[in-house]
Write an enzyme that holds these catalytic residues in place. Structure first.
Site, PDB file in Angstrom:
ATOM      1  N   GLU A 151       9.835  -2.622   4.198  1.00 18.49           N
ATOM      2  CA  GLU A 151       9.115  -2.429   2.943  1.00 18.49           C
ATOM      3  C   GLU A 151      10.057  -1.954   1.844  1.00 18.49           C
ATOM      4  O   GLU A 151       9.979  -2.421   0.701  1.00 18.49           O
ATOM      5  CB  GLU A 151       7.982  -1.419   3.138  1.00 18.49           C
ATOM      6  N   GLY A 197       4.943   4.102   5.220  1.00 18.19           N
ATOM      7  CA  GLY A 197       5.447   3.939   6.578  1.00 18.19           C
ATOM      8  C   GLY A 197       4.475   4.313   7.667  1.00 18.19           C
ATOM      9  O   GLY A 197       4.831   4.317   8.845  1.00 18.19           O
ATOM     10  N   GLY A 214       0.828  -1.192   0.000  1.00 22.57           N
ATOM     11  CA  GLY A 214       0.000   0.000   0.000  1.00 22.57           C
ATOM     12  C   GLY A 214       0.865   1.246   0.000  1.00 22.57           C
ATOM     13  O   GLY A 214       2.092   1.182  -0.117  1.00 22.57           O
ATOM     14  N   GLY A 248       2.267   2.512   8.721  1.00 24.04           N
ATOM     15  CA  GLY A 248       2.142   1.313   9.547  1.00 24.04           C
ATOM     16  C   GLY A 248       3.417   0.934  10.267  1.00 24.04           C
ATOM     17  O   GLY A 248       3.451  -0.065  10.992  1.00 24.04           O
TER      18      GLY A 248
END
Length: 224
Positions: A103, A95, A82, A97
């Site tokens: 990631e 970022g 996402g 989350g």
């Protein structure tokens, strides 16, 4: 009510083929991607997942998706993730989350990156969403002071309990707020020069395809 995140997340699974190594992102939209992949695996699809967070790893394991660590794969065929914001130049902020470091490492090892978003994530200029920077706990306050001298406001990320948020890597996150990132390349260079910043949430040269779900349920595919 139309669930844009679910529509976008599931649509991205159409790119996944048997035998692929798949990077599994983190967040509320790619959650639906992983749920759909779990269903596909249970119906006979053979893939190997590489998780970008402990949260994603737990979800994938519960669904029966085989996992390997990034160390154990030579490359990743496709990563689906996402984004918090994406501008018209395919530059993004990620970022929210807290998984930005993993990631970015997984994205860097991927032959193709697909981002799944709802339409409000598409913006003209980056900056409405805070820009996270992952910092080592030792001396994090010094990093905050360094940025303050540059008139950059940051907020130390905390959990809802008030405790300091700690990433899967044992680091803290400073969120840069009230800032527009029109010259994202300059910001990337600026942040890279500050000791103690492990990684930042600017993803400038990664995404290949954006799967965007609109409020009416339609899907827009935006290709680089």
């Amino acid at each position: 009510m139309i669930n844009q995140k679910k529509i976008a997340g599931e649509k991205a699974c159409e790119w996944i083929k048997d035998g692929m190594v798949v990077g599994l992102g983190t967040g509320s939209t790619v959650y639906y991607t992983i749920e759909k992949l779990g269903e596909m695996v249970n119906n006979g699809l053979h893939i190997t997942g590489v998780a970008t967070s402990e949260e994603t790893s737990k979800q994938a394991q519960n669904l029966g998706i085989p996992l390997k660590s990034l160390n154990d794969v030579a490359e990743i065929d496709i990563t689906i993730d996402g984004a918090d914001e994406i501008d018209t130049d395919f530059q993004g902020i990620k970022g929210g989350g807290g998984a930005l470091l993993r990631e970015k490492m997984v994205a860097s090892a991927s032959l193709k990156n697909i981002w799944v978003v709802s339409e409000e994530k598409l913006v003209r200029n980056l900056g409405k969403f805070p820009l996270p920077i992952e910092v080592i706990p030792f001396g994090w306050k010094q990093i905050e002071r360094t940025l303050e001298k540059e008139h950059v406001q940051t907020i130390l990320r905390r959990q809802s309990s008030g405790e300091i948020y700690v990433t899967n890597n044992g680091n803290y996150i400073l969120d840069i707020v009230n800032q527009t990132f029109r010259d994202a390349e300059m910001w990337q260079e600026k942040l890279a020069q500050i000791p103690g910043i492990v990684e930042h949430g600017l993803f400038l040269h990664y995404v290949d395809i954006i799967v965007c779900a609109k409020a009416n349920g339609e899907i827009e595919l935006i290709k680089k």
